[in-house]
Design an enzyme around this catalytic site. Structure first.
Site, PDB file in Angstrom:
ATOM      1  CE1 TYR A 441       0.795  -0.006   4.406  1.00 16.21           C
ATOM      2  CE2 TYR A 441      -1.483  -0.584   4.813  1.00 16.21           C
ATOM      3  CZ  TYR A 441      -0.214  -0.333   5.281  1.00 16.21           C
ATOM      4  OH  TYR A 441       0.023  -0.426   6.618  1.00 16.21           O
ATOM      5  CD  GLU A 442       0.215   6.093   1.362  1.00 25.75           C
ATOM      6  OE1 GLU A 442      -0.771   5.559   1.916  1.00 25.75           O
ATOM      7  OE2 GLU A 442       0.140   7.132   0.704  1.00 25.75           O
TER       8      GLU A 442
END
Lengths: 593, 593
Positions: A441-442
């Site tokens: 993620y990110e």
């Protein structure tokens, strides 16, 4: 049980990345070393005593949903209240709204400790801090007046709503739509997935920052706007009003971070309110939403890197403790009675030292990134630009190298535990399960690599990375001229690894200059790891070269030497992957067809 | 959904490790290629259609325990019955007891498919096969007459009872005790943990092979005996009699392989029967139990290696399928409309090709080990000794390299899936959870490395490994003389990697000859990986050099080149870890104190 490594954190901040130097030079306002020490000490106490004991229950129970209401694990709502009442949520927050405006270095150090204690729990404030930053930088004065104080105090939490089922890494294709209303507000309609802490019972209100598209917006990423959408509308007197037309449809059943509710949020379904549509307000300008998101995403990426560091630290502590206590077999040279502790076996020692080196290397890289952010903030002109670029260069490495290290170290931690490591009650497996999301993620680590190679290497025409490499060489030379025999072949090892980094960097800049983008991208991930390994060696050396008032100098030299002589030889292989690997990758595409 | 790669398996067996050559040379009795093809085809059908669909439910439900009775997941008892009625349990079993006495090569190929479909399920027969082998080799005629036929048919399942809370890798300290009885039987008392499929509802009886210590046994590993302890005693007419005094106390809550009950077994607690003590019979001689266990442990280690191959294969299939369908962003050079499938992005292609190369390399190593076992079985004198040694040399590499590959490939599989990979329903995370036990059990990979370095390298005074390396060089030379441009730098790459292997091998043999055992052990794990990487490159090359009647020759050359140019450069770093890494490891021990 995890015990916050306050001394190690403090040493890294002060002597590896330069916090104490910046304080001494008056670069960080009236911040004193005493205040720094007090904050780290107290954060360590809270993480160790209050937070860590609730990590396991969060994993076991997980967040639960019933009729759209999400319940956090037993004790977490109280834990959250105690935590925010300690002022931790506003460490770097704007002073005008109750924050302490302290350096990012302190916040990432604290974030490390929260995440070691419970990554699932620490996600809530991580998201809130992102929302504060976006709102503080891009929100109108009116929005700030209504929302910032409560967000800074942590009474309300924040979320980031980007992903949709068909729009993950590529946000340009998102479909959530926003309609203008005459009163200056907007109505939001659509579905967002993977919304961390999108709904929960630990705060009175939840402030969603939502990317959506206006009806007349251009296609792609240039037609995306950012909106603030509160769960409960806020009355003029600041009290909570009606429920807004947004709700949590479901939460995900995930490999890890079970205590963190990962929500599918539905906007504008008519479930609440008289008129369909979730009421929202524009943050920043129309169609400039992605830029607003990106300003905060850099810090969010660093925060995710800290998750990797945090899990690596916790997993390493646990494995060392186990390896000291567990006896099995007789290690070579063991003269004690009965079986030896498994830590005496060379192979186990290799695993544990690898874990320690990757943890400390990742920590230093992430802290160095925070240092650059702080220095940019406290500088002007060319100096500010240079520090900004340094932060920009370090961000993808910090995010990717530390999160990969989190996974690798957690996996080694299971291995050290043997059969016990596979049993959930032991707790070693949780670290692997939790850590596994961080490389994703990110911005996946592959996307970080693309960012590093295509946007960060070319900064200042390659001058930023070139200057950084020159600094790294200086550290290697200081090792060489230290004439400290305990360094073994550290100086040569560092020099060879930095040469690999230099060669790969030049090759990538040249390939891009010649338009061979696919070739450059084929080597982006090996290059990113190469950079991280070199920085691991160099930062360990910086620590080993620093004055050792704590009597641990010999250990720092030994760990540095271990890392350079055992882990850094990989840089030669990575360099070859970068500059020679693309052709075979391209030729092998048919295998996947 | 998993689809058994029958063609790839068949190609590897026949053209990489030499099954068809052995058949043609009449080395495998009257085994025909047609029979081989029919068996692989049918195993593939069963694994794909019958077994794979039940893998997920097994993970979700897990095995459950109530009042000492263990229930397997929905449909598994029926699945097991169908599977054993297909004759799969006795593939390599002794003909005298209903087995088909087929080569191990066929069984490992089938095991791969069962484990890809459901590793948790496949563990049941894996343990039974081990019990059959031990009993067939070491059991008395009387024991064989009573138990073997039912074990070979799979009507009864078998277990291996080694581990106790304080005796894992070091069995010398186990405490379970056995008392002699006048009728020639024994009574067993003690607690065993981590007993795979120790109790379940899929077979009428469960035959436990239990390591225990007689009252007058010498201390340590020379005082351990092996006993057969059935769950139900068997009457003279072969019907089941009274319940023996052994029961399942609890099952573990594990990271993966949820459908496989991992049991704590209590022997001789007085829960069943009139006299306390589980009734057992000696297998082999008193105090020679560990030797009996070891004869079957080699095959069990190879079977665990197959679990790594199997998970890697299944995870790779799933990731490729996803990467072909999922669209996101525009890859460089993408000229299609809209977003490109993520498989077009170079970084994703790199991950998938790495997965394919590690899978195929691990498969070939494991099959080559089975080939050596079969050749030893069908040879005499020096030739048998040489093949036996080859199998012995390959076993720790097969076990460790393939299981590490299983973990790494499964983790890459999650990464390819992005956020979806972290959601349990996707199924990618299950592969990582299941795979993570394989580097641990059946001798941790660190113990495999010790075995490889201290017991296998010295075979025939280093002649076995030396001869093997000479064979590997021949393959590299065949690549060089093929003059096939598509091989790129494969020949040089292989030659360099084999030189690294040779140097590391010589160093390890010398270190041990000079009594520097701790130094040798410090490099054992990097050496083991180095060996596995070299074999991956060489076996991929063997496949690429083979006649490509199936039209896939270009793909095999391309994958081989990718592996050699992108993965094998690591061998230089591993060689340095072996021959230069020990000093810094030793110097850094204080860091862990």
């Amino acid at each position: 049980m995890y015990k916050a490594p306050v001394e190690e954190i403090s040493f890294t901040l002060n002597h590896v990345v330069g916090l104490s130097g910046a304080i001494d030079a008056g670069r960080l306002g009236d911040l004193s070393q005493d205040l720094v020490d007090a904050i780290l000490e107290e954060a360590g106490r809270f993480a160790t005593n209050e937070m860590a004991p609730l990590g396991e229950v969060g994993d076991r129970q997980g967040a639960r949903i019933s009729d759209g209401a999400v319940t956090t694990p037993d004790g977490w709502a109280d834990l959250y209240r105690n935590w925010r009442e300690g002022g931790w949520n506003g460490l770097t927050g704007p002073e005008a709204y109750g924050g302490q405006n302290l350096p990012h270095m302190l916040n990432v150090a604290a974030l490390e400790m929260w995440n070691s204690a419970s990554m699932a729990f620490a996600l809530a404030p991580t998201l809130t801090m992102g929302a504060i930053e976006a709102l503080d930088k891009h929100g109108s004065d009116e929005l700030k007046a209504i929302y910032l104080e409560k967000l800074v105090s942590g009474e309300w939490t924040g979320t980031m709503n980007l992903t949709e089922p068909h729009a993950g890494s590529d946000l340009g294709v998102l479909k959530t739509r926003a309609e203008r209303r005459d009163d200056g507000s907007y109505r939001i309609f659509g579905q967002k997935i993977y919304i961390t802490w999108g709904e929960h019972d630990a705060a009175d209100n939840i402030i969603h920052l939502v990317l959506a598209r206006l009806p007349d917006a251009p296609a792609g990423t240039r037609g995306i706007s950012l909106f603030l959408v509160p769960k409960f509308l806020v009355n003029e007197d600041g009290s909570l009003g009606a429920r807004n037309d947004v709700f949590c449809h479901s939460i995900e059943h995930k490999l890890g971070i079970h205590g963190s509710p990962t929500c599918t949020m539905i906007y504008g379904d008519g479930k609440f309110g008289e008129e369909k549509g979730a009421i929202g307000w524009l943050v920043g300008e129309e169609n400039k939403g992605l830029a607003c998101m990106f300003t905060m995403m850099n810090n969010a990426r660093l925060a995710v890197g800290m998750q990797g560091v945090a899990i690596a630290e916790a997993a390493t502590q646990k494995a060392i403790e186990y390896a000291r206590e567990r006896t099995q077999g007789k290690a070579p040279g063991w003269t004690g009675s009965g079986m030896s502790p498994i830590i005496e076996h060379p192979d186990v020692a290799r695993m544990l030292l690898t874990m320690k080196a990757l943890t400390q290397g990742s920590r230093a890289i992430c802290y160095a990134c925070a240092h650059a952010i702080d220095m940019a903030h406290h500088s002007q002109g060319d100096e500010a630009k240079a520090w900004s670029e340094r932060a920009a260069l370090l961000t993808p490495i910090a995010k990717s190298f530390a999160t990969d290290a989190g996974v690798d170290v957690a996996s080694l931690g299971i291995q050290v535990h043997g059969g016990m490591g596979f049993i959930e009650e032991t707790g070693a497996a949780r670290y692997l399960r939790d850590a596994r999301i961080a490389p994703i993620y990110e911005g996946t680590n592959g996307i970080q690599a693309i960012d590093l190679v295509t946007r960060k290497l070319p900064l200042s025409g390659g001058g930023q990375v070139g200057g950084f490499i020159a600094e790294l060489k200086e550290v290697a030379e200081r090792v060489a001229s230290s004439n400290e025999p305990a360094f073994g072949r550290t100086a040569e090892g560092l020099q060879a690894a930095i040469s690999d980094l230099e060669a790969a960097t030049e090759w990538l800049l040249k390939a891009q200059a010649e338009g061979r983008v696919a070739e450059a991208l084929a080597g982006a991930t090996p290059y990113q790891r190469l950079f991280g390994l070199v920085l691991t060696g160099v930062y360990l050396a910086k620590g080993a070269l620093a004055p050792a008032e704590d009597g641990k100098g010999a250990h720092r030299i030994a760990l540095c030497r271990f890392a350079v002589e055992n882990l850094l030889p990989e840089t030669a292989a990575l360099n070859r992957q970068v500059i020679e690997g693309a052709a075979s990758l391209e030729a092998a595409r048919g295998v996947l067809a």
